[in-house]
Design a protein around this motif. Sequence first.
Motif, short mmCIF file in Angstrom:
data_model
loop_
_atom_site.label_atom_id
_atom_site.label_comp_id
_atom_site.label_asym_id
_atom_site.label_seq_id
_atom_site.Cartn_x
_atom_site.Cartn_y
_atom_site.Cartn_z
N GLU A 1 16.29 -13.83 -13.60
CA GLU A 1 16.56 -14.59 -12.39
C GLU A 1 17.03 -14.75 -11.63
OE1 GLU A 1 18.07 -19.85 -12.92
OE2 GLU A 1 17.73 -18.43 -15.32
N PHE A 2 18.46 -13.56 -11.91
CA PHE A 2 19.22 -13.58 -10.11
C PHE A 2 20.10 -11.54 -10.54
CE2 PHE A 2 20.67 -17.63 -12.06
CZ PHE A 2 20.80 -18.14 -10.67
N MET A 3 19.38 -11.38 -9.51
CA MET A 3 19.19 -9.97 -8.85
C MET A 3 19.76 -9.63 -8.44
SD MET A 3 14.55 -9.44 -8.39
CE MET A 3 14.33 -11.19 -7.47
N ASN A 4 20.11 -8.04 -8.80
CA ASN A 4 20.72 -7.67 -7.67
C ASN A 4 20.46 -6.72 -6.42
OD1 ASN A 4 20.07 -5.01 -8.52
ND2 ASN A 4 21.02 -5.07 -9.90
N ALA A 5 21.14 -6.44 -5.69
CA ALA A 5 19.98 -5.31 -4.15
C ALA A 5 19.37 -4.55 -4.62
CB ALA A 5 21.22 -4.72 -3.31
N ARG A 6 20.09 -3.70 -5.53
CA ARG A 6 18.77 -2.89 -6.29
C ARG A 6 17.09 -3.82 -6.40
NH1 ARG A 6 16.67 -1.11 -10.24
NH2 ARG A 6 18.71 -2.07 -11.72
N GLN A 7 17.70 -4.41 -7.75
CA GLN A 7 16.06 -5.17 -8.29
C GLN A 7 15.80 -5.92 -6.57
OE1 GLN A 7 18.53 -7.48 -10.30
NE2 GLN A 7 17.56 -6.35 -12.45
N VAL A 8 15.61 -6.45 -5.98
CA VAL A 8 16.04 -7.21 -4.56
C VAL A 8 14.85 -6.09 -4.19
CG1 VAL A 8 16.11 -8.24 -2.20
CG2 VAL A 8 16.97 -9.21 -5.13
#
Length: 299
Positions: free
Chosen positions: A6-13
Amino acid sequence: MSDFPEFMNARQVAEYLDLNEKKVYSLANDGVLPATKVTGKWLFPKSLLDRWLLESSHNGVFSDRLLIAGSDDPLLQHIVSKMANVLGSTALVGYTATGTKQGLSMLEKGHVDICAIHWGNAEEAKLRHPALIQQYAGHKNWVLLHAFERQQGLIVRPELAEQLNDPHHFTGKEWRWAGRQGGAGSARAMEEWLFRNGITTDMLNTVTVCLNERELGSAIARGAADIGFGSQSAAGEFGLAFHPIANEAFELVIPKNIYFRSLVQQLMQHLDDEEIVNQSEQFGGYNLQYAGKQMWAAG
């Protein structure tokens, strides 16, 4: 896609959007991607990213919705009501008076489509409004359009009108003030007027805090307060006396990617409508000469 949190970090985005991770940071810092910083690290709500993707496609999918927040104004409320009546069930047009700063925060988070603002007198608005807007993430995607100028000042019960010439007269504890919430343009204007007269808000007998212009006008008309700070049109609606203090610019902050939506264009066209011009004259205190003029856009 369902494997992403539900909340992603920059790598996941970066993986989710198929972008370079450096580009993700750049878009976040520019306020383009919906994100928030927690302990120095960017977090990206997946639901807002999905909405951003939709909004970025063909000027967005929400072409049948226009939600407005920010500063309160009777004429803008009249325009929105007129639009809603004409559109019927074909589209949703809504206006929630939240005050300037809360409205900008809602626009920043994507909760609304347009924010109405006023933050100082008309002469200083060309500097004040862009300076205020640039404090919010996402401002590089915003454009500022002039709606109208309006008179702002003291609203009082009619029987007190003759006593308005002396500001210090109303610092006595027998006078009951209707104030405005923090972050509202009227609260800022009132504080500046008081400061010029050597008065502070804690010297006043504030008996109620109103969240919009009509609430303030109603409080005074009902006898719950004696005096407050607001627009001439709000005073006129309730048959109250008005003492002008300043001429201010009332303007609209609109994301560039929705500017050409049909509902946005209809809203702007109403500012030049003969019926709206006549209504502004009945309310009193308006100048629509430069309605629709672009005042600022991020370079």
